[in-house]
Design a protein around this motif. Sequence first.
Motif, PDB file in Angstrom:
ATOM      1  N   HIS A  88       0.952  -1.296   0.110  1.00 27.37           N
ATOM      2  CA  HIS A  88      -0.036   0.234   0.081  1.00 27.37           C
ATOM      3  C   HIS A  88       0.831   1.320   0.016  1.00 27.37           C
ATOM      4  O   HIS A  88       1.808   1.378   0.964  1.00 27.37           O
ATOM      5  CB  HIS A  88      -0.919  -0.095   1.229  1.00 27.37           C
ATOM      6  N   ILE A  89       0.554   2.237  -0.975  1.00 28.58           N
ATOM      7  CA  ILE A  89       1.377   3.375  -0.994  1.00 28.58           C
ATOM      8  C   ILE A  89       0.543   4.324  -0.693  1.00 28.58           C
ATOM      9  O   ILE A  89      -0.622   4.842  -1.405  1.00 28.58           O
ATOM     10  CB  ILE A  89       1.913   3.501  -2.498  1.00 28.58           C
ATOM     11  N   PHE A  90       0.485   5.129   0.477  1.00 23.82           N
ATOM     12  CA  PHE A  90      -0.216   6.281   0.929  1.00 23.82           C
ATOM     13  C   PHE A  90      -0.125   7.507  -0.052  1.00 23.82           C
ATOM     14  O   PHE A  90       1.204   7.828  -0.383  1.00 23.82           O
ATOM     15  CB  PHE A  90      -0.082   6.618   2.452  1.00 23.82           C
ATOM     16  N   PRO A  91      -1.053   8.109  -0.206  1.00 20.77           N
ATOM     17  CA  PRO A  91      -1.068   9.416  -1.134  1.00 20.77           C
ATOM     18  C   PRO A  91      -0.142  10.738  -0.248  1.00 20.77           C
ATOM     19  O   PRO A  91       0.528  11.304  -0.978  1.00 20.77           O
ATOM     20  CB  PRO A  91      -2.548   9.854  -1.404  1.00 20.77           C
ATOM     21  N   THR A  92      -0.402  10.774   0.893  1.00 20.67           N
ATOM     22  CA  THR A  92       0.337  11.640   1.696  1.00 20.67           C
ATOM     23  C   THR A  92       0.413  11.433   3.167  1.00 20.67           C
ATOM     24  O   THR A  92      -0.518  10.665   3.420  1.00 20.67           O
ATOM     25  CB  THR A  92      -0.660  13.193   1.416  1.00 20.67           C
ATOM     26  N   VAL A  93       1.200  12.191   3.999  1.00 18.80           N
ATOM     27  CA  VAL A  93       1.005  12.289   5.351  1.00 18.80           C
ATOM     28  C   VAL A  93       0.342  13.553   5.905  1.00 18.80           C
ATOM     29  O   VAL A  93       0.045  13.409   7.368  1.00 18.80           O
ATOM     30  CB  VAL A  93       2.203  11.977   6.114  1.00 18.80           C
ATOM     31  N   LYS A  94      -0.250  14.271   5.177  1.00 20.12           N
ATOM     32  CA  LYS A  94      -0.468  15.609   5.679  1.00 20.12           C
ATOM     33  C   LYS A  94      -2.212  15.486   5.974  1.00 20.12           C
ATOM     34  O   LYS A  94      -2.835  14.880   4.863  1.00 20.12           O
ATOM     35  CB  LYS A  94      -0.628  16.788   4.425  1.00 20.12           C
ATOM     36  N   GLU A  95      -2.698  15.968   6.843  1.00 23.47           N
ATOM     37  CA  GLU A  95      -3.803  15.704   7.409  1.00 23.47           C
ATOM     38  C   GLU A  95      -4.845  16.783   6.507  1.00 23.47           C
ATOM     39  O   GLU A  95      -4.675  17.633   6.114  1.00 23.47           O
ATOM     40  CB  GLU A  95      -4.460  16.217   8.680  1.00 23.47           C
ATOM     41  N   GLY A  96      -6.077  16.087   6.132  1.00 26.14           N
ATOM     42  CA  GLY A  96      -6.983  16.767   5.025  1.00 26.14           C
ATOM     43  C   GLY A  96      -7.381  15.890   4.022  1.00 26.14           C
ATOM     44  O   GLY A  96      -6.869  14.731   4.015  1.00 26.14           O
ATOM     45  N   PRO A  97      -8.143  16.567   2.929  1.00 25.47           N
ATOM     46  CA  PRO A  97      -8.643  15.897   1.914  1.00 25.47           C
ATOM     47  C   PRO A  97      -7.627  15.814   0.859  1.00 25.47           C
ATOM     48  O   PRO A  97      -6.482  16.557   0.791  1.00 25.47           O
ATOM     49  CB  PRO A  97      -9.836  16.726   1.164  1.00 25.47           C
ATOM     50  N   THR A  98      -7.542  14.865  -0.134  1.00 21.61           N
ATOM     51  CA  THR A  98      -6.632  14.660  -1.095  1.00 21.61           C
ATOM     52  C   THR A  98      -7.223  13.868  -2.178  1.00 21.61           C
ATOM     53  O   THR A  98      -8.076  13.222  -2.239  1.00 21.61           O
ATOM     54  CB  THR A  98      -5.488  13.408  -0.683  1.00 21.61           C
ATOM     55  N   GLU A  99      -6.626  14.667  -3.614  1.00 22.07           N
ATOM     56  CA  GLU A  99      -7.270  14.074  -4.628  1.00 22.07           C
ATOM     57  C   GLU A  99      -6.726  12.673  -5.225  1.00 22.07           C
ATOM     58  O   GLU A  99      -6.899  12.136  -6.078  1.00 22.07           O
ATOM     59  CB  GLU A  99      -7.161  15.076  -5.563  1.00 22.07           C
ATOM     60  N   GLU A 100      -5.353  12.341  -4.455  1.00 20.17           N
ATOM     61  CA  GLU A 100      -4.846  11.182  -5.049  1.00 20.17           C
ATOM     62  C   GLU A 100      -5.071  10.055  -4.380  1.00 20.17           C
ATOM     63  O   GLU A 100      -5.645  10.003  -3.256  1.00 20.17           O
ATOM     64  CB  GLU A 100      -3.280  11.641  -4.594  1.00 20.17           C
ATOM     65  N   PRO A 101      -5.395   8.775  -5.028  1.00 18.36           N
ATOM     66  CA  PRO A 101      -6.130   7.617  -4.120  1.00 18.36           C
ATOM     67  C   PRO A 101      -4.932   6.847  -3.471  1.00 18.36           C
ATOM     68  O   PRO A 101      -3.725   7.099  -3.719  1.00 18.36           O
ATOM     69  CB  PRO A 101      -6.444   7.048  -5.345  1.00 18.36           C
ATOM     70  N   LEU A 102      -5.165   5.891  -2.615  1.00 26.05           N
ATOM     71  CA  LEU A 102      -4.258   5.001  -2.119  1.00 26.05           C
ATOM     72  C   LEU A 102      -4.082   3.841  -3.306  1.00 26.05           C
ATOM     73  O   LEU A 102      -5.016   3.458  -3.726  1.00 26.05           O
ATOM     74  CB  LEU A 102      -4.830   4.232  -0.953  1.00 26.05           C
ATOM     75  N   ILE A 103      -2.831   3.749  -3.604  1.00 26.72           N
ATOM     76  CA  ILE A 103      -2.455   2.671  -4.574  1.00 26.72           C
ATOM     77  C   ILE A 103      -2.284   1.509  -3.760  1.00 26.72           C
ATOM     78  O   ILE A 103      -1.233   1.370  -2.998  1.00 26.72           O
ATOM     79  CB  ILE A 103      -1.272   3.159  -5.337  1.00 26.72           C
ATOM     80  N   GLU A 104      -2.828   0.482  -4.289  1.00 23.58           N
ATOM     81  CA  GLU A 104      -2.731  -0.910  -3.772  1.00 23.58           C
ATOM     82  C   GLU A 104      -1.971  -1.900  -4.776  1.00 23.58           C
ATOM     83  O   GLU A 104      -2.603  -2.065  -5.841  1.00 23.58           O
ATOM     84  CB  GLU A 104      -4.010  -1.519  -3.137  1.00 23.58           C
ATOM     85  N   VAL A 105      -0.774  -2.221  -4.603  1.00 26.69           N
ATOM     86  CA  VAL A 105      -0.001  -3.005  -5.692  1.00 26.69           C
ATOM     87  C   VAL A 105      -0.166  -4.368  -5.279  1.00 26.69           C
ATOM     88  O   VAL A 105       0.270  -4.811  -4.150  1.00 26.69           O
ATOM     89  CB  VAL A 105       1.474  -2.248  -5.321  1.00 26.69           C
ATOM     90  N   ILE A 106      -0.438  -5.101  -6.302  1.00 30.02           N
ATOM     91  CA  ILE A 106      -0.500  -6.569  -6.123  1.00 30.02           C
ATOM     92  C   ILE A 106       0.727  -7.134  -6.717  1.00 30.02           C
ATOM     93  O   ILE A 106       1.259  -6.912  -7.593  1.00 30.02           O
ATOM     94  CB  ILE A 106      -1.550  -7.277  -6.989  1.00 30.02           C
ATOM     95  N   LEU A 107       1.504  -7.720  -5.688  1.00 32.46           N
ATOM     96  CA  LEU A 107       2.661  -8.386  -5.899  1.00 32.46           C
ATOM     97  C   LEU A 107       2.606  -9.926  -6.597  1.00 32.46           C
ATOM     98  O   LEU A 107       1.690 -10.509  -6.283  1.00 32.46           O
ATOM     99  CB  LEU A 107       3.501  -8.312  -4.568  1.00 32.46           C
ATOM    100  N   PRO A 108       3.829 -10.008  -7.418  1.00 38.40           N
ATOM    101  CA  PRO A 108       3.648 -11.426  -8.167  1.00 38.40           C
ATOM    102  C   PRO A 108       4.106 -12.577  -7.152  1.00 38.40           C
ATOM    103  O   PRO A 108       4.738 -12.131  -5.968  1.00 38.40           O
ATOM    104  CB  PRO A 108       4.864 -11.309  -9.122  1.00 38.40           C
TER     105      PRO A 108
END
Length: 890
Positions: free
Chosen positions: A402-422
């Motif tokens: 899981h790659i978080f979009p930011t650590v700043k509190e508040g709304p964000t337009e970027e999604p959380l990216i969930e990477v599926i590993l081989p």
Amino acid sequence: MKRGFLNTHKAKQRVAEAIDEESNKKQSPKQSKNKDEKKECSDSGMRAEYADLNTIDPHKLPKIVQEQVDDENCVGHGKNRIVFRFWPRDPKGDIIKPSPLRGKEAGNGIDLWGATLYDFYRVLRAPDVKNYLTISTGSRLAKWMRQHGELIADNELYWADKEEDPKEVPVVDIGELIRCYDVRVTSGILNQFSSREEIREKEKTGGSAFSDCDLKKAADEGDSTHPVDDQGDDIGGSEQKEEAALATDVCSEDDSTTNGQLDASMLETEDKASSEDGADHLTVEPAVPLPNIDSPFHPDHYPSPYPFIPCSHNETPILQQRIPLHLLPQKLHVHDPWNKLTIDKSASDHKTPWHSKVTNRGDIVRTYSLSLAPEGKEAASKAQKLAEMAEDEAAKKESVLHIFPTVKEGPTEEPLIEVILPVRPQKRMQVEEAHLYLSPRAVGFGNHSVVHSVEWELPRDIFMEARLCEACVEEDVREQVQKLKGEGKWETLLKGPTEEPEETMQGGSEGEPSQASGPKRTTGHVTIEEHQFAEVTASYVLQGYGDTEPDGEKSSDANDAPSSNGDSPVGTASDAAKTGGAETDVQMDAVDGQDLEPVAKVDQEEAPNADMEVDDDQLCALGSAPKEDKGKGEMEQEQDNGGKEKDSEQSEDCSEEERFTLEPPRVVRIATYSGPVLRIHTSVKWRSPSEEQCNHKKSSFGSEPIPRTAVVGVIAKLSIEDDCHLAREAINYQSFPDHFFQHWNGYNVISPIQDPVPVGALCPQFYGYYTPDDPTDSRFSRQPRYLSPILLLEHCGREIDPNGLSQDDKQECASLVLRFHHAGWLHDSFAARNIVWQQGKPTEWPIDRPHSGKSFRLIDFGRSKKSERAAMMTEGEIAFRLLRLLHHAL
């Protein structure tokens, strides 16, 4: 003396005056001062004495206690490990009677275990009977006191609650040592020992950037020392260097390679008979057929400057890690140019370099097979089945990052990216073959055996697993995101779905990513909660031996000890440690997407400790969130604020009571994410250690090519003819309990020894018992002759000299026998030659071992057996007499 008196200012002042008076005895009368000056000096001396406790080491005695022990008149003179703490009792408390109550224990089941020297106590069994003392541990006493309602020892109870649990301590990873060895190979340090003629010639003509002095120093200061026999006979390093020098001198004699895996011609023996070798006739035929191209031992799998001349240098990593029985090689090709396996008919030209010996007379290679006792076969089969089941279960689970979009509190337009590993490649379940290279000179002789240092060549993937490159995965995700944005699909994916989305494979495929039409883009939100944890300290007022009392605290009030039953807030430091400082529990409820590897990265400036580096061992902690739990993400970050200044009020208190830190103050930030989740499949593949690696600095392996095999150092124990001790010893090794081979943290107190001793491994690691496929050696001799079986063991050092050991070392040696007896075994051949020592512990890195203490092992179990208690008592008395302990020390 009333309890608590030593915590008063009056008591501390007396201690300080006594210290100052002792120091003034060494001064001349002209240097003496008046009473007021003396008092001022004593106060400053007291503060200095207490200040030393801020750097306390729980595995060493307090300074004042150590000074008393160092006194020649002290009973414990010469010791660094004693029981020096006392557990306070309620005068109206119950009598401590024998009971089945047990505290924390290591794997050996001995009831008195403590994580540090501060976790052992002397306690009055009957509060009203003075000097009726017994030794116990904090965990055991805390249980008993709580059961009987005796809770006056707040500080001791708190200390017991904070004690570390017993755990097995792994030895230094042999994979890392092999990687360090490969780095030295890349630097050219070992080029003079290469089997390739052109590499040696280049080194000889000055092609290396290292001088002869540098090479000599590298050989002396490598990660490993030359293996020494477990019977105690050492072999000089000068002879090894002389052999290496001779190897470089004869390198121009022949252009053929000297390693059996590099050139098929080296797998042939020459038609030369030698009385020195004890061979009546040597046939001209391949000693070992050329391996299949898929075998890791095929010559094509050895990049330059590999392989190296066997037994020619001291840089080979020493194997001290346990190998499961099911991974022991089934076949062993033993390279024995000096014909040592015949025991009494071997060559005596020990100073002849391996290269010259093999070039002139040919290599002698015999095939041996693994021979396990019924107990060993059953254990190996069970271990293999469990390993296969674990691999099958791991393959079924979906590993994600899981790659978080930011650590700043508040709304964000970027999604959380969930990477599926081989799926990770399955681990090896069996080893078909390995090669063994016997050194020409025996490093030890016993009454029934001969011991040689050997080099053992095994498939590399036994020690080193395949890994994903973190940087490659990050790059792959960025490229996929940019591609989606360039094609105009990014915004569409982030809009609210109107129908069930379909997951597609983006990485390495032509399929279109899932899309969902919707008029409105979903916005995610990050919420950050901050938890502050105060510093946890403890203080000690040390009047003298045994007068040490802890004062643990969870706040600025030293008298308010924290409760042991308190619940820690969510996301504490202990939780964060499981995932390298960040805990992730991400659930999906918005968008299905595509896949990537183990890394969660956040802005370095906003969160100093939030970079999460994840290897394959941490995938389960990060990924594979249950599918039914969706829509929430958490990431934990811990900040160490140990450098903050203390307030002036605490500084004033230091003059009366100095404290050392148990846990520094810290701030834990927990970021919770809710919103859309984009799933991405990465095209990055797992790479084995021997495959071509990427060029990233963070790659788990170097970019230089390396062979598919690795060479490690062990010892081979050979038996004289018509002797059954070696076979019995091999059976015993397979019958020993696991804790004989394990290193545990903490200490044991084992009766009748009354001081703590470390809980290291008791015996060497067992690496297999091998018997010859051709017992009469008909291939190399017209007349039948004896070939010894081979017992492969861990190199554990050299024989002890009881007169050269400290009191602590003598007690540790005796504890090996006592632990052996505690498990129900009788050694039946106890002597100084059967205890070996090495500098440092196998759990410490080689660079740290010269600055550490000694570690010991019990060896030679050819006569060992299960026995009755009476015989054990007799053998224990022999041990105490040999080591001059207890009444034998008088």
